[in-house]
Motif scaffolding. Structure first.
Motif, PDB file in Angstrom:
ATOM      1  N   LEU A 168       0.819  -1.210   0.000  1.00 29.14           N
ATOM      2  CA  LEU A 168       0.000   0.000   0.000  1.00 29.14           C
ATOM      3  C   LEU A 168       0.857   1.264   0.000  1.00 29.14           C
ATOM      4  N   ILE A 169       1.924   1.266   0.780  1.00 28.70           N
ATOM      5  CA  ILE A 169       2.820   2.430   0.813  1.00 28.70           C
ATOM      6  C   ILE A 169       3.508   2.611  -0.535  1.00 28.70           C
ATOM      7  N   ALA A 170       3.932   1.518  -1.160  1.00 31.07           N
ATOM      8  CA  ALA A 170       4.593   1.612  -2.461  1.00 31.07           C
ATOM      9  C   ALA A 170       3.637   2.138  -3.534  1.00 31.07           C
ATOM     10  N   LYS A 171       2.378   1.678  -3.508  1.00 26.08           N
ATOM     11  CA  LYS A 171       1.404   2.178  -4.480  1.00 26.08           C
ATOM     12  C   LYS A 171       1.144   3.662  -4.258  1.00 26.08           C
ATOM     13  N   TRP A 172       1.010   4.084  -3.024  1.00 25.05           N
ATOM     14  CA  TRP A 172       0.774   5.496  -2.728  1.00 25.05           C
ATOM     15  C   TRP A 172       1.976   6.340  -3.159  1.00 25.05           C
ATOM     16  N   LEU A 173       3.170   5.882  -2.822  1.00 26.36           N
ATOM     17  CA  LEU A 173       4.372   6.611  -3.173  1.00 26.36           C
ATOM     18  C   LEU A 173       4.539   6.711  -4.684  1.00 26.36           C
ATOM     19  N   GLY A 174       4.252   5.643  -5.410  1.00 28.56           N
ATOM     20  CA  GLY A 174       4.336   5.662  -6.858  1.00 28.56           C
ATOM     21  C   GLY A 174       3.365   6.658  -7.466  1.00 28.56           C
ATOM     22  N   GLY A 175       2.165   6.720  -6.931  1.00 26.08           N
ATOM     23  CA  GLY A 175       1.179   7.653  -7.449  1.00 26.08           C
ATOM     24  C   GLY A 175       1.484   9.094  -7.092  1.00 26.08           C
ATOM     25  N   ALA A 176       2.021   9.311  -5.917  1.00 23.06           N
ATOM     26  CA  ALA A 176       2.268  10.674  -5.450  1.00 23.06           C
ATOM     27  C   ALA A 176       3.586  11.249  -5.980  1.00 23.06           C
ATOM     28  N   TRP A 177       4.555  10.399  -6.262  1.00 25.58           N
ATOM     29  CA  TRP A 177       5.894  10.890  -6.554  1.00 25.58           C
ATOM     30  C   TRP A 177       6.373  10.548  -7.960  1.00 25.58           C
ATOM     31  N   LEU A 178       6.072   9.353  -8.438  1.00 21.27           N
ATOM     32  CA  LEU A 178       6.641   8.898  -9.704  1.00 21.27           C
ATOM     33  C   LEU A 178       5.780   9.198 -10.923  1.00 21.27           C
ATOM     34  N   GLU A 179       4.472   9.104 -10.795  1.00 20.11           N
ATOM     35  CA  GLU A 179       3.604   9.285 -11.954  1.00 20.11           C
ATOM     36  C   GLU A 179       3.531  10.751 -12.367  1.00 20.11           C
ATOM     37  N   ARG A 180       3.457  10.958 -13.665  1.00 19.50           N
ATOM     38  CA  ARG A 180       3.308  12.295 -14.238  1.00 19.50           C
ATOM     39  C   ARG A 180       1.870  12.460 -14.699  1.00 19.50           C
ATOM     40  N   PRO A 181       1.394  13.699 -14.779  1.00 21.44           N
ATOM     41  CA  PRO A 181       0.046  13.913 -15.324  1.00 21.44           C
ATOM     42  C   PRO A 181      -0.043  13.413 -16.764  1.00 21.44           C
TER      43      PRO A 181
END
Length: 66
Positions: free
Chosen positions: A43-56
């Motif tokens: 869950l933390i990895a999914k949140w971190l990926g969405g908040a930090w790694l993904e671009r609009p």
């Protein structure tokens, strides 16, 4: 998704059974703690990926080419 849930539940029950045979802690303690830790990491990895790694979606449309 359903198949993965069944596999996880079978693994949990097998782990609790083994823990009952050889464990000194309350029954299922180590198995439950390990499962909760794995779910927490996912869950933390999914949140971190969405908040930090993904671009609009339109991230590259505003940039100049060449």
């Amino acid at each position: 998704m359903k198949r993965g849930l069944v596999v996880a539940l079978v693994c949990l029950l097998v782990g609790i059974g083994i823990d009952l045979l050889v464990g000194a802690d309350p029954p299922g303690y180590a198995v439950t703690l390990g499962l909760a830790g794995c779910v927490g990491i996912i869950l933390i990895a999914k949140w971190l990926g969405g908040a930090w790694l993904e671009r609009p979606e339109r991230y590259y449309e505003g940039q100049r080419h060449g």
